[in-house]
Write a protein that holds these residues in place. Structure first.
Motif, PDB file in Angstrom:
ATOM      1  N   VAL A 268      20.306  34.256  57.210  1.00  0.00           N
ATOM      2  CA  VAL A 268      21.476  34.188  57.915  1.00  0.00           C
ATOM      3  C   VAL A 268      21.743  32.895  58.449  1.00  0.00           C
ATOM      4  O   VAL A 268      22.693  32.276  58.520  1.00  0.00           O
ATOM      5  CB  VAL A 268      21.570  35.426  58.996  1.00  0.00           C
ATOM      6  CG1 VAL A 268      22.927  35.305  59.691  1.00  0.00           C
ATOM      7  CG2 VAL A 268      21.717  36.627  58.074  1.00  0.00           C
ATOM      8  N   ALA A 269      20.732  32.338  59.024  1.00  0.00           N
ATOM      9  CA  ALA A 269      20.650  31.238  59.833  1.00  0.00           C
ATOM     10  C   ALA A 269      21.090  29.961  58.904  1.00  0.00           C
ATOM     11  O   ALA A 269      21.594  28.922  59.046  1.00  0.00           O
ATOM     12  CB  ALA A 269      19.523  30.844  60.596  1.00  0.00           C
ATOM     13  N   ALA A 270      20.376  30.128  57.705  1.00  0.00           N
ATOM     14  CA  ALA A 270      20.362  29.019  56.629  1.00  0.00           C
ATOM     15  C   ALA A 270      21.946  29.159  56.057  1.00  0.00           C
ATOM     16  O   ALA A 270      22.507  28.162  55.950  1.00  0.00           O
ATOM     17  CB  ALA A 270      19.609  29.447  55.497  1.00  0.00           C
ATOM     18  N   ALA A 271      22.511  30.468  56.052  1.00  0.00           N
ATOM     19  CA  ALA A 271      23.957  30.377  55.672  1.00  0.00           C
ATOM     20  C   ALA A 271      24.986  29.912  56.561  1.00  0.00           C
ATOM     21  O   ALA A 271      25.833  29.306  56.090  1.00  0.00           O
ATOM     22  CB  ALA A 271      24.318  32.008  55.371  1.00  0.00           C
ATOM     23  N   LEU A 272      24.602  30.139  58.123  1.00  0.00           N
ATOM     24  CA  LEU A 272      25.411  29.453  58.837  1.00  0.00           C
ATOM     25  C   LEU A 272      25.350  27.999  58.892  1.00  0.00           C
ATOM     26  O   LEU A 272      26.121  27.252  59.124  1.00  0.00           O
ATOM     27  CB  LEU A 272      24.897  30.030  60.269  1.00  0.00           C
ATOM     28  CG  LEU A 272      25.608  29.141  61.538  1.00  0.00           C
ATOM     29  CD1 LEU A 272      27.056  29.679  61.566  1.00  0.00           C
ATOM     30  CD2 LEU A 272      24.732  29.886  62.821  1.00  0.00           C
ATOM     31  N   TYR A 273      24.173  27.581  58.704  1.00  0.00           N
ATOM     32  CA  TYR A 273      24.045  25.888  58.704  1.00  0.00           C
ATOM     33  C   TYR A 273      24.852  25.443  57.371  1.00  0.00           C
ATOM     34  O   TYR A 273      25.591  24.549  57.636  1.00  0.00           O
ATOM     35  CB  TYR A 273      22.566  25.732  58.157  1.00  0.00           C
ATOM     36  CG  TYR A 273      22.143  24.146  57.658  1.00  0.00           C
ATOM     37  CD1 TYR A 273      22.200  23.068  58.836  1.00  0.00           C
ATOM     38  CD2 TYR A 273      22.012  23.912  56.375  1.00  0.00           C
ATOM     39  CE1 TYR A 273      22.146  21.834  58.300  1.00  0.00           C
ATOM     40  CE2 TYR A 273      21.960  22.728  56.043  1.00  0.00           C
ATOM     41  CZ  TYR A 273      21.972  21.645  56.741  1.00  0.00           C
ATOM     42  OH  TYR A 273      21.961  20.076  56.524  1.00  0.00           O
ATOM     43  N   ALA A 274      24.797  26.417  56.358  1.00  0.00           N
ATOM     44  CA  ALA A 274      25.575  25.625  55.328  1.00  0.00           C
ATOM     45  C   ALA A 274      27.089  25.697  55.506  1.00  0.00           C
ATOM     46  O   ALA A 274      27.810  24.947  55.046  1.00  0.00           O
ATOM     47  CB  ALA A 274      25.301  26.689  54.053  1.00  0.00           C
ATOM     48  N   ALA A 275      27.562  26.786  56.211  1.00  0.00           N
ATOM     49  CA  ALA A 275      28.800  26.746  56.522  1.00  0.00           C
ATOM     50  C   ALA A 275      29.514  25.703  57.571  1.00  0.00           C
ATOM     51  O   ALA A 275      30.419  25.154  57.294  1.00  0.00           O
ATOM     52  CB  ALA A 275      29.364  28.341  57.295  1.00  0.00           C
ATOM     53  N   VAL A 276      28.501  25.604  58.782  1.00  0.00           N
ATOM     54  CA  VAL A 276      28.896  24.625  59.751  1.00  0.00           C
ATOM     55  C   VAL A 276      28.582  22.947  59.484  1.00  0.00           C
ATOM     56  O   VAL A 276      28.836  22.431  59.965  1.00  0.00           O
ATOM     57  CB  VAL A 276      28.342  25.167  61.079  1.00  0.00           C
ATOM     58  CG1 VAL A 276      28.845  26.464  61.468  1.00  0.00           C
ATOM     59  CG2 VAL A 276      26.948  24.946  61.315  1.00  0.00           C
ATOM     60  N   HIS A 277      27.466  22.982  58.716  1.00  0.00           N
ATOM     61  CA  HIS A 277      27.163  21.564  58.485  1.00  0.00           C
ATOM     62  C   HIS A 277      26.801  21.357  57.201  1.00  0.00           C
ATOM     63  O   HIS A 277      27.152  20.162  56.484  1.00  0.00           O
ATOM     64  CB  HIS A 277      26.015  21.051  59.375  1.00  0.00           C
ATOM     65  CG  HIS A 277      25.463  19.933  59.318  1.00  0.00           C
ATOM     66  ND1 HIS A 277      26.345  18.545  59.810  1.00  0.00           N
ATOM     67  CD2 HIS A 277      24.216  19.142  58.752  1.00  0.00           C
ATOM     68  CE1 HIS A 277      25.700  17.576  59.443  1.00  0.00           C
ATOM     69  NE2 HIS A 277      24.584  17.607  58.895  1.00  0.00           N
TER      70      HIS A 277
END
Length: 284
Positions: A268-277
């Motif tokens: 989930v953290a990796a997906a969040l990284y992909a989305a925000v940066h």
């Protein structure tokens, strides 16, 4: 202790971040992080040795002497001062959410909240897990192997990040982090835990300077200090609430299930990284 350590860590990190040349920001951040890696590898071992051979009084005296030496070293260092604008002077006593937290940093810093939450499962419960699985000897070596892996990763990952962009290193870092939790989840032998330590070193240990470099690059110089404070605030929140939540979950999931759950959280953290940066990140 909390006030002194929290403020000094934030101020020193922000000062160093502002001095590193932008073209070598990730590399310099990694080198700076090595100092903490060495300290966290040597410190606990030294502390246990002093307490065992002498006393806790001797341990606290030693810690006080080390803190005094740190102060003396700090007094010899001069950081270049930037010119403070008139608007900053006028707003220096104002107090609002914007003066405590950098809103532009929160999306990326939230990744560290999830990462800190996940890694707290290692810090808080690895010893109990290893005892239950009769792997105490390997668990005692976990943090030493982890520190070695972190040390190695920070020697070269920052250089790659500076030259090839953020995504080329951060996505593999997430993959290594996930692999570490999977190894803990399936571990039944000593080498499983030690291999997990290597994956964690190239995962969580490498993620911190990589994301710190990202938020520094995204922040104007006057906001670097606040951005750094926000970064560590989110990390502290994650590592603070993690043991509470996971402690309640272990009776239902077991240790194996908990570590598999933490692997999912890093996804989930990796997906969040992909989305925000990640989708906006520069590439070489």
């Amino acid at each position: 202790h909390g006030f002194g350590f929290g403020t000094s860590a934030t101020v020193i990190a922000a000062s160093v971040m502002s001095m590193i040349p932008p073209a070598r920001r990730a590399e310099g951040t990694g080198y700076f992080g090595i100092s903490g890696t060495i300290a966290t590898a040597i410190g606990p071992l030294l502390a246990l040795t002093i307490a065992d051979r002498f006393s806790y009084d001797a341990l606290f005296i030693t810690a006080s002497v080390v803190a005094l030496l740190a102060l003396l070293v700090a007094l010899t260092i001069t950081f270049p001062e930037r010119e403070v604008s008139q608007a900053e002077r006028e707003a220096k006593w104002s107090l609002s959410l914007g003066t405590l937290v950098d809103a532009h940093t929160v999306p990326v810093a939230s990744i560290m909240l999830l990462a800190g939450f996940a890694y707290s499962g290692v810090l808080s419960f690895l010893a109990n897990y290893a005892q239950q699985a009769d792997l105490v000897s390997s668990a005692s070596l976990f943090f030493l192997v982890y520190a070695i892996a972190v040390f190695i990763s920070r020697l070269f990952i920052g250089r790659i990040q500076d030259r090839r962009g953020d995504n080329i290193v951060i996505y593999p870092i997430f993959a290594s982090f996930v692999a570490g939790f999977v190894m803990l989840g399936v571990s039944s032998q000593a080498w499983h835990i030690l291999l997990a330590a290597v994956f964690m070193g190239f995962g969580f240990g490498a993620l911190m300077p990589a994301l710190q470099s990202v938020i520094t690059a995204k922040s104007p110089l006057p906001r670097v200090g606040l951005a750094t404070a926000t970064f560590f605030l989110m990390l502290d929140i994650g590592t603070g609430i993690g043991p509470i939540v996971l402690g309640l979950a272990i009776p239902h999931l077991g240790y194996h299930g908990m570590y598999f759950l933490l692997a999912d959280i890093i996804v989930v953290a990796a997906a969040l990284y992909a989305a925000v940066h990640g989708r906006f990140a520069r590439t070489a």
